[in-house]
Design an enzyme around this catalytic site. Structure first.
Site, PDB file in Angstrom:
ATOM      1  N   SER A 186       0.811  -1.222   0.000  1.00  0.00           N
ATOM      2  CA  SER A 186       0.000   0.000   0.000  1.00  0.00           C
ATOM      3  C   SER A 186       0.841   1.267   0.000  1.00  0.00           C
ATOM      4  O   SER A 186       0.332   2.348  -0.324  1.00  0.00           O
ATOM      5  CB  SER A 186      -0.917   0.010   1.226  1.00  0.00           C
ATOM      6  OG  SER A 186      -1.787  -1.102   1.225  1.00  0.00           O
ATOM      7  N   CYS A 205     -10.035  -8.748  22.868  1.00  0.00           N
ATOM      8  CA  CYS A 205     -11.352  -8.124  22.719  1.00  0.00           C
ATOM      9  C   CYS A 205     -12.444  -8.843  23.504  1.00  0.00           C
ATOM     10  O   CYS A 205     -13.312  -8.205  24.104  1.00  0.00           O
ATOM     11  CB  CYS A 205     -11.737  -8.024  21.247  1.00  0.00           C
ATOM     12  SG  CYS A 205     -11.667  -9.586  20.351  1.00  0.00           S
ATOM     13  N   GLY A 252     -14.133  -9.824  14.739  1.00  0.00           N
ATOM     14  CA  GLY A 252     -12.986 -10.164  15.572  1.00  0.00           C
ATOM     15  C   GLY A 252     -11.909 -10.896  14.794  1.00  0.00           C
ATOM     16  O   GLY A 252     -10.746 -10.916  15.203  1.00  0.00           O
ATOM     17  N   LYS A 295      -5.877 -17.189  25.590  1.00  0.00           N
ATOM     18  CA  LYS A 295      -5.878 -15.769  25.959  1.00  0.00           C
ATOM     19  C   LYS A 295      -6.931 -15.487  27.031  1.00  0.00           C
ATOM     20  O   LYS A 295      -6.686 -14.746  27.986  1.00  0.00           O
ATOM     21  CB  LYS A 295      -6.161 -14.903  24.734  1.00  0.00           C
ATOM     22  CG  LYS A 295      -5.101 -14.933  23.660  1.00  0.00           C
ATOM     23  CD  LYS A 295      -5.572 -14.157  22.436  1.00  0.00           C
ATOM     24  CE  LYS A 295      -4.643 -14.315  21.256  1.00  0.00           C
ATOM     25  NZ  LYS A 295      -5.175 -13.671  20.036  1.00  0.00           N
ATOM     26  N   ARG A 332     -17.187 -18.899  17.365  1.00  0.00           N
ATOM     27  CA  ARG A 332     -17.459 -17.865  16.351  1.00  0.00           C
ATOM     28  C   ARG A 332     -18.901 -18.006  15.887  1.00  0.00           C
ATOM     29  O   ARG A 332     -19.345 -19.098  15.521  1.00  0.00           O
ATOM     30  CB  ARG A 332     -16.507 -18.026  15.174  1.00  0.00           C
ATOM     31  CG  ARG A 332     -16.565 -16.868  14.189  1.00  0.00           C
ATOM     32  CD  ARG A 332     -15.915 -15.612  14.748  1.00  0.00           C
ATOM     33  NE  ARG A 332     -14.470 -15.717  14.808  1.00  0.00           N
ATOM     34  CZ  ARG A 332     -13.697 -14.851  15.475  1.00  0.00           C
ATOM     35  NH1 ARG A 332     -14.233 -13.829  16.124  1.00  0.00           N
ATOM     36  NH2 ARG A 332     -12.380 -15.010  15.500  1.00  0.00           N
ATOM     37  N   HIS A 382     -19.357  -9.085  20.941  1.00  0.00           N
ATOM     38  CA  HIS A 382     -18.999 -10.346  21.602  1.00  0.00           C
ATOM     39  C   HIS A 382     -19.860 -10.496  22.851  1.00  0.00           C
ATOM     40  O   HIS A 382     -19.986  -9.559  23.661  1.00  0.00           O
ATOM     41  CB  HIS A 382     -17.528 -10.342  22.026  1.00  0.00           C
ATOM     42  CG  HIS A 382     -16.567 -10.477  20.890  1.00  0.00           C
ATOM     43  ND1 HIS A 382     -16.931 -10.691  19.590  1.00  0.00           N
ATOM     44  CD2 HIS A 382     -15.190 -10.436  20.892  1.00  0.00           C
ATOM     45  CE1 HIS A 382     -15.842 -10.773  18.826  1.00  0.00           C
ATOM     46  NE2 HIS A 382     -14.782 -10.624  19.593  1.00  0.00           N
ATOM     47  N   THR A 394     -15.009  -4.265  18.269  1.00  0.00           N
ATOM     48  CA  THR A 394     -14.038  -3.398  17.587  1.00  0.00           C
ATOM     49  C   THR A 394     -14.014  -1.991  18.171  1.00  0.00           C
ATOM     50  O   THR A 394     -13.130  -1.205  17.829  1.00  0.00           O
ATOM     51  CB  THR A 394     -14.285  -3.323  16.059  1.00  0.00           C
ATOM     52  OG1 THR A 394     -15.487  -2.616  15.798  1.00  0.00           O
ATOM     53  CG2 THR A 394     -14.335  -4.710  15.455  1.00  0.00           C
TER      54      THR A 394
END
Length: 360
Positions: A40, A158, A189, A214, A245, A252, A338
């Site tokens: 990019s 998250c 996520g 985690k 998921r 979440h 997010t």
């Protein structure tokens, strides 16, 4: 508060895009630099992002003609332009560690959304309402890195930010002993939309790589203490997690089962949640929710559609508190992954660091 010039490293990814929307009109932070991979680099951002813009708002005009820098090769130029950077790159963990330390050694603080440095012992992993005092480890980190200004601070996973905030204020008074949590996590996520991940439509995947580890380990660092030149994780509560998921765009949800050393009443728990304030609220940080934890009495709340954007997506919603046959209590929690869970949580952390003088 003074204005800080900031950069976004990893600006073309989903979290990088979310940073851009949150910072477009931020009262303290002025985005002057966007960086991404060599693919990019050198292009105006609008050209670099092309059809990959996936936010639910239009790309802000101020970013369209901004020339994208190379996150690795242009470090000298980037760090000369900014007071600090947000980092949300998609690289191997060892590469992320090296990149973030290189920025820090260029005397540029790094506020990271990445997981690479979460268990570096002198890197604070902070939810500003819960463990703001962990930023006091930064002088020890600077000593190790040989820097005067540069350091790395990270936000936690998250999914943790849906349920750990509900447990944290209960622990001091009642002693949280055992926690079982099942998380139901949105596709954003994974940096995906339904357009880019059609396999998730009408589907559930009972596995998210690395997520359960985690979810069981990171809360203990949040509960940890600074000892000398490192943060030492707590040895309790005991956590076990299962992460799934689900076909949801954002948000979440966690189903939590908990045992206490001293079992509270439901009324005591709800009162603590309703009155809880952290350092972010004390300082009245721009991105902080006025009320961090919201309890809903309706039997079918919180829900993704109605609660994920509560207080601009920065609050945590709690509901369905009831006694359990095997644990003391069970309840559900919800947060926007997010916003509170990723870019928004990192912006709030940067605000905390600025307000406490670490960006000067």
């Amino acid at each position: 508060m003074k204005k800080y010039n900031v950069g976004i490293v990893g600006a073309t990814g989903m979290v990088g895009q979310r940073f851009m929307t949150l910072l477009a009109d931020h009262p303290w932070f002025n985005v002057v630099c966007l960086a991404a991979s060599s693919r990019s680099a050198g292009k105006p951002y609008a050209e670099a992002i092309g059809e990959k813009w996936c936010m639910d708002v239009e790309l802000p005009e101020k970013y369209k003609d901004m020339i994208v820098k190379d996150a690795e090769k242009d470090i000298d130029e980037i760090t000369s332009m900014v007071d600090f950077v947000f980092c949300a790159v998609n690289m191997k963990k060892d590469e992320i560690k090296a990149l973030e330390e290189e920025y820090a050694k260029h005397e540029c603080p790094v506020v990271s959304n990445n997981s690479a440095h979460r268990f570096t012992q002198d890197v604070p992993m902070v939810v500003p309402e819960l463990n703001a005092e962990h930023i006091n480890i930064i002088p020890a980190q600077r000593k190790r890195l040989g820097t005067k200004r540069g350091f790395i601070a990270v936000k936690s996973n998250c999914s943790l930010q849906s349920y750990v905030p509900a447990l944290f204020p209960l622990h001091e008074k009642f002693g949280v002993k055992d926690v079982l949590v099942c998380t139901y996590q949105a596709i954003s996520g994974a940096g995906k939309t339904f357009d880019t991940w059609p396999e998730m439509i009408d589907n559930v995947i009972p596995y998210i790589g690395g997520e359960e580890e985690k979810s069981e380990k990171e809360p203990l660092k949040l509960w940890g203490k600074i000892e000398g030149d490192k943060i030492v994780s707590a040895d309790k509560p005991n956590f076990t997690a299962q992460c799934i998921r689900v076909p949801v765009s954002n948000g979440h949800l966690g189903a939590v089962f908990v045992n206490f050393e001293n079992k509270p009443s439901k009324e005591e728990m709800i009162e603590i949640w309703s009155n809880f304030k952290g350092r972010a609220q004390e300082l009245e940080l721009p991105s902080a929710p006025k009320q961090f934890l919201h309890y809903f009495t309706e039997p079918d709340r919180p829900q993704i559609h109605t609660e994920r954007m509560l207080e601009n997506g920065m609050a945590v919603s709690i509901g369905r508190l009831r006694e359990d046959t095997q644990y003391d209590y069970k309840f559900v929690c919800l947060s926007h992954n997010t916003l509170r869970g990723a870019a928004g949580g990192a912006v709030l952390l940067a605000e905390l660091l600025a307000a406490e003088g670490y960006m000067d």
